[in-house]
Motif scaffolding. Structure first.
Motif, mmCIF file in Angstrom:
data_model
loop_
_atom_site.group_PDB
_atom_site.id
_atom_site.type_symbol
_atom_site.label_atom_id
_atom_site.label_comp_id
_atom_site.label_asym_id
_atom_site.label_seq_id
_atom_site.Cartn_x
_atom_site.Cartn_y
_atom_site.Cartn_z
ATOM 1 N N VAL A 1 0.867 -1.179 0.000
ATOM 2 C CA VAL A 1 0.000 0.000 0.000
ATOM 3 C C VAL A 1 0.904 1.229 0.000
ATOM 4 O O VAL A 1 2.076 1.157 0.394
ATOM 5 C CB VAL A 1 -0.935 0.015 1.215
ATOM 6 N N PRO A 2 0.389 2.362 -0.432
ATOM 7 C CA PRO A 2 1.204 3.580 -0.442
ATOM 8 C C PRO A 2 1.772 3.877 0.935
ATOM 9 O O PRO A 2 2.926 4.213 1.087
ATOM 10 C CB PRO A 2 0.227 4.664 -0.879
ATOM 11 N N SER A 3 0.914 3.720 1.929
ATOM 12 C CA SER A 3 1.384 4.006 3.289
ATOM 13 C C SER A 3 0.501 3.284 4.280
ATOM 14 O O SER A 3 -0.707 3.155 4.070
ATOM 15 C CB SER A 3 1.334 5.512 3.547
ATOM 16 N N THR A 4 1.116 2.781 5.311
ATOM 17 C CA THR A 4 0.312 2.159 6.374
ATOM 18 C C THR A 4 -0.046 3.179 7.442
ATOM 19 O O THR A 4 -0.543 2.824 8.502
ATOM 20 C CB THR A 4 1.111 1.018 7.022
ATOM 21 N N TYR A 5 0.272 4.461 7.109
ATOM 22 C CA TYR A 5 0.080 5.522 8.096
ATOM 23 C C TYR A 5 -1.351 5.551 8.640
ATOM 24 O O TYR A 5 -1.591 5.421 9.845
ATOM 25 C CB TYR A 5 0.451 6.852 7.440
ATOM 26 N N LEU A 6 -2.323 5.640 7.714
ATOM 27 C CA LEU A 6 -3.725 5.734 8.147
ATOM 28 C C LEU A 6 -4.212 4.401 8.716
ATOM 29 O O LEU A 6 -4.981 4.370 9.683
ATOM 30 C CB LEU A 6 -4.601 6.144 6.972
ATOM 31 N N TRP A 7 -3.776 3.292 8.128
ATOM 32 C CA TRP A 7 -4.223 1.985 8.619
ATOM 33 C C TRP A 7 -3.739 1.764 10.055
ATOM 34 O O TRP A 7 -4.502 1.266 10.902
ATOM 35 C CB TRP A 7 -3.675 0.863 7.724
ATOM 36 N N SER A 8 -2.500 2.123 10.309
ATOM 37 C CA SER A 8 -1.975 1.931 11.655
ATOM 38 C C SER A 8 -2.767 2.743 12.678
ATOM 39 O O SER A 8 -3.097 2.249 13.761
ATOM 40 C CB SER A 8 -0.508 2.359 11.706
ATOM 41 N N ARG A 9 -3.080 3.972 12.275
ATOM 42 C CA ARG A 9 -3.869 4.789 13.211
ATOM 43 C C ARG A 9 -5.260 4.193 13.413
ATOM 44 O O ARG A 9 -5.799 4.206 14.515
ATOM 45 C CB ARG A 9 -3.972 6.219 12.675
ATOM 46 N N THR A 10 -5.822 3.620 12.355
ATOM 47 C CA THR A 10 -7.150 2.984 12.456
ATOM 48 C C THR A 10 -7.103 1.779 13.399
ATOM 49 O O THR A 10 -7.951 1.619 14.295
ATOM 50 C CB THR A 10 -7.607 2.507 11.070
ATOM 51 N N ILE A 11 -6.087 0.943 13.210
ATOM 52 C CA ILE A 11 -5.985 -0.264 14.037
ATOM 53 C C ILE A 11 -5.726 0.095 15.489
ATOM 54 O O ILE A 11 -6.288 -0.504 16.407
ATOM 55 C CB ILE A 11 -4.867 -1.182 13.491
ATOM 56 N N ASP B 1 -6.830 2.592 17.113
ATOM 57 C CA ASP B 1 -8.122 2.951 17.734
ATOM 58 C C ASP B 1 -8.911 1.703 18.091
ATOM 59 O O ASP B 1 -9.520 1.611 19.165
ATOM 60 C CB ASP B 1 -8.943 3.814 16.773
#
Lengths: 657, 298
Positions: A37-47, A49
């Motif tokens: 994926v381009p970045s796990t930045y948003l996914w990491s923040r989602t997980i 939470d």
């Protein structure tokens, strides 16, 4: 709960390998597919939470695993075939015949037998499948349909609870006829159902202790009989089998009371007997009764008239109803007998009717045949003055309001007819049971001439000869007419009198005369009324011509009975044992008493019958239901299917994380 | 035969025709270095009359209005509006994360930078386009005039993804090397785990007219993923394991919305213009509608 494993060992092994396999697959499933994926930045923040409630998430993650393991567990459990023993009623139509006779009040069980019978019937009702129909009949010597065929089990239970015990004897005849008539659904309308035209067999559950009269003239047909025995083992009971009080023939002025006691238990017992007169103990005795045997007791009393005797035994047995007996003593009343005979003097019959014993019972008047045309005769005959009128070789134009005996003639009624006189006559058979024929020995009787009597329907033949019936008795509107097809003495053509039989010189003749006075003269209860059994009708003869009599039961309940025939009153409410008081007209004086006693050895014998005997088969005691194995595996598989559907739903909806 | 979006030319003739009529607008007054086509508030030499003023000694006699002197016997000097050039910078994030989507976010960024640069070139502005992190190795050319279009496009063609430099570091480099004021358009996906706030503060310090164009691909806006996945970050190979579910997707969208709102609020508070766009939005539409509304072009 039993288990019946139905797989071989290797099959079990395969089955047992499935859960670890699922767990293994579960972990394999967790080998996630990589995706760049381009970045796990948003996914990491989602997980991050979502990981706040990690434990719950983990549980939800494992939901599928749990469901799959549960499914396999259910299948394995189903393969074990868990089951338990149950019972199932056979058939779809049931008739519950509940015995309510006196013996069902026995307390040899923790509860009464009737209560036990109720519970047995209730057990079957509870086992009924939906759609099964049942009816309830309670029976003693009479049957009562408590509830016609219905599918409403609540109604059946309610009606079952309403069944009350009686003090009556047992006779299944009427109840079985009810059952046979109602077993055919085409004659029975189900409540709230359309009429069923097709005949369906029914199962007849007879919940009883088996102490019933032999069943005759009955065909079970469509009924499938099941005998459900009720009662304990080894019941103890001492009963009063009979109790009478009579005048001592040898000692005038004295009254004798006789009692016979029966021991239906398995052990010898010594019993105290108490005799009470109008509530006061006047005598007591102690008797020893062997197991299964009987013993007698007699009491000598002073002249007692118009009183009630009560006999009580001091026994702590299983049936209390037969521990008390009653006898009613009435003021003697002489029967009024009219003998219409061509022989007004030196007549053997007249002599026999005026013996000292007979004279105590009857007041005999003698008249010639011409008296029948007398006005006084008609008045007396129509007014019921006489209890018995004996017509010797003559017959009245109109039948009198009295019992009659015709000797050598028949009543001038269409229903009676006589054959041609023939001789000699040989007696073939006699009815020794009938009160008129008791104690008579007629075997060697010589009869020169006689004729066959053709009685109306319902008549009883008392003496049978080679010509046909010789002596018959038939009812007539509350009275009875007896016809003897021979003469005692005949008149020859030359006018001389010639004996027709040697009966008058035999010993049985005065006995016959005494029977005649006692039975047809209505003097049976001159002193001690024989009484009736509970539930049987009591015929009361009033001493004076009154329109009604009032009967007061032992419970204090008064019933007014209107006249049935000439001075004849029929009282039917004899449910309770005890002494009933009869008052005539509006008089407050007790004119007579009669006793109602159980006196039924069959009821007193509390042993439970091993089988019921029907005309063509015997029905052994049974539990009435087929022992079946109630299986659980169907439900387990159904539950497994539900789990599978839920698992599929969870998987598709992805309601887990 | 279809040509993929990435292989298409950056600027189509239709787009060029459309862009010729536009010009870059700055909300701030900047002193240009060279004469340009842009009117300045300063008075200077041009054909456009601005005002008169009294002559003082030393003024250029060429600008005295002799007609007015004849009528009023006083010397007035004619003032003309000065026309200056504008410094326009376009910074393209060329990190690996920009190499996603169809067209890729980088392609979209190049197109957008080319379009805006062409507008600047047409108006004789000073245009400099550079990829982030390339200030040292491959500094962007300074371009002027329409003739430079081909150089600009050549440079853009040479920009390749994979220049993974932290955002703040790259901007810091840029600011150190380019001290001139002007308009700066930063085209990035802001997917920097170090955060974007520090980087943008460098630009604020330069007192530039900053436009932040936040480019996201449709795959990022509405991910189409299923099952149990191990997500690998293309830049730092960071791993995030997820089991896709409806609540997770909802949560992702909430996080994304919060991220976009956070960036917009950060920019708005600091006088920067923020514009979030999807690579699905055509560049023509973006320039002629959204950027026009935001006041970058007119």
């Amino acid at each position: 709960m039993n288990f019946t494993p139905m797989l071989a060992w290797w099959q079990w092994a395969i089955l047992a390998a499935i859960p670890p396999l699922i767990v293994l697959l579960y972990f394999l499933k967790l080998k996630r597919q990589p995706l760049e994926v381009p970045s796990t930045y948003l996914w990491s923040r989602t997980i991050e939470d979502l990981h706040v409630n990690t434990i719950w998430q983990r549980l939800r993650q494992s939901l599928l695993l749990f469901l799959q393991l549960l499914l396999v567990l259910l299948v394995i459990l189903a393969c074990f075939r868990p089951n338990w023993r149950g019972s199932k009623l056979t058939g779809s139509h049931f008739i519950f015949l509940v015995d309510t006779s006196a013996s069902m009040s026995a307390t040899d069980l923790p509860q009464t037998r009737l209560e036990q019978a109720r519970q047995e019937a209730l057990r079957y009702i509870n086992q009924m499948a939906s759609g099964d129909a049942a009816m309830i009949i309670s029976c003693s010597d009479v049957a009562k349909v408590e509830q016609p065929f219905t599918r409403n089990r609540a109604l059946l239970r309610a009606k079952l609870a309403e069944i009350q015990p009686t003090q009556r004897a047992t006779d299944f005849g009427e109840a079985l006829r009810y059952a046979a008539g109602l077993a055919n659904p085409s004659h029975t309308r189900l409540e709230g159902e359309d009429q069923v035209d097709e005949a369906q067999p029914a199962t007849l559950y007879m919940v009883t202790d088996g102490g019933i009269a032999p069943i005759t003239n009955f065909s079970l047909g469509n009924l499938e009989p099941v005998f459900v025995p009720v009662g304990g083992s080894g019941p103890r009971n001492v009963s009063i089998a009979s109790f009478t009080a009579e005048r001592n023939p040898e000692k005038p002025g004295q009254t004798q009371a006789f009692a016979r006691l029966e021991n239906h238990g398995a052990e010898d017992v010594a019993i105290d007997i108490f005799l009470e007169l109008d509530g006061n103990v006047i005598d007591a005795a102690k008797v020893t009764i062997p197991a299964g045997g009987s013993a007698g007791a007699d009491f000598a009393l002073q002249e007692v008239e118009n009183a009630a005797l009560r006999l009580r035994i001091d026994s702590d047995d299983d049936l209390a109803a037969d521990n008390v007996a009653y006898a009613a003593l009435n003021t003697p009343r002489q029967a009024e007998v009219l003998l219409v005979s061509p022989f007004t003097t030196n007549d053997p019959l007249q002599l026999a009717l005026t013996t000292s014993n007979a004279a105590k019972l009857a007041n005999v008047r003698v008249a010639g045949p011409e008296y029948l045309k007398d006005k006084q005769y008609r008045q007396d005959a129509d007014g019921g003055t006489f209890d018995l009128i004996i017509y010797d070789q003559c017959a009245p134009e109109v039948m009198p309001q009295a019992n009659t005996l015709f000797i050598g003639s028949v009543p001038q009624l269409e229903t009676w007819s006589a054959g041609e006189p023939q001789g000699p006559v040989f007696i073939v058979d006699t009815d020794r049971v009938h009160p008129l024929m008791q104690f008579l020995e007629l075997g060697k009787l010589r009869i020169y001439e006689g004729f066959a009597v053709d009685p109306p329907e319902g008549a009883t033949v008392l003496i049978d000869s080679q010509l046909g019936p010789l002596f018959c008795i038939a009812p007539r509107q509350g009275f009875e007419d007896a016809v003897l097809g021979m003469t005692i003495r005949g008149v020859k053509d030359d006018g001389s009198v010639q004996p027709n039989t040697d009966w008058p010189i035999r010993r049985s003749f005065p006995v016959f005369a005494l029977n005649l006075v006692r039975y047809l003269g209505g003097s049976r209860g001159a002193l001690a009324n024989t009484g009736v059994r509970p539930g049987q009708p009591m015929e009361i003869r009033a001493h004076s011509p009154v329109e009604q009599v009032t009967v007061r039961s032992p419970g204090g309940q008064s019933t007014t009975v209107r006249r049935e025939g000439q001075n004849s009153f029929l009282f039917t409410r004899t449910e309770t044992p005890g002494v009933y008081e009869v008052r005539e007209g509006t008089s407050q004086e007790v004119a007579q008493r009669f006793a109602v006693n159980l006196f039924d050895s069959r009821e007193s014998n509390l042993a439970v019958a091993p089988e019921l005997t029907f005309p063509y088969e015997k029905v052994a005691a049974t539990t009435g239901s087929e022992a079946t194995r109630r299986e659980l595996w169907k439900w387990l598989l159904l539950l497994g299917l539900c789990v599978l559907v839920f698992e599929w739903y969870v998987y598709n909806r992805r309601v887990y994380l | 035969m279809s040509i993929s979006a990435s292989q298409q030319p950056l600027l189509s003739p239709q787009l060029l025709h459309q862009l010729e009529r536009l010009e870059l607008v700055s909300r701030k007054i900047f002193r240009g270095r060279m004469k340009g086509e842009r009117r300045s508030r300063r008075k200077g030499q041009s054909v456009e009359f601005a005002d008169f003023r009294n002559y003082v000694a030393g003024d250029d006699l060429r600008f005295i209005d002799w007609n007015l002197y004849a009528r009023m016997d006083r010397l007035f000097l004619k003032l003309f509006l000065e026309e200056e050039d504008l410094h326009f910078y376009a910074l393209i994030d060329a990190s690996s994360s920009m190499d996603f989507g169809d067209p890729t976010k980088l392609q979209f960024a190049k197109q957008l930078a080319a379009a805006l640069g062409f507008v600047g070139l047409c108006r004789a502005d000073r245009v400099k386009i550079e990829s982030l992190g390339a200030s040292r190795q491959r500094p962007g050319p300074v371009l002027r005039g329409r003739r430079s279009l081909w150089r600009m496009l050549e440079y853009l063609d040479g920009v390749e993804p994979g220049q993974n430099v932290p955002l703040d570091q790259a901007i810091k480099d840029f600011c150190l090397r380019n001290s001139g004021k002007g308009i700066l358009v930063l085209i990035t996906d802001l997917m920097d785990k170090g955060g974007y706030e520090h980087a943008l503060r460098f630009l604020l310090a330069q007192q530039m007219d900053v436009y932040l164009i936040h480019v996201l691909s449709p795959e990022e806006l509405d991910p189409d993923v299923k099952g149990d996945l191990k997500l690998v970050d293309c830049e730092d190979s960071d791993v995030a394991e997820i089991t896709v579910s409806r609540p997770l997707l909802q949560k992702y969208k909430q996080t994304l919305a919060a991220f976009i709102d956070g960036a917009r609020e950060f920019c708005t508070r600091r006088g920067m213009t923020y514009l979030m766009t999807s690579t699905e939005t055509p560049v023509e539409q973006l320039v002629s509608n959204y950027l026009r509304q935001r006041g970058l072009v007119r």
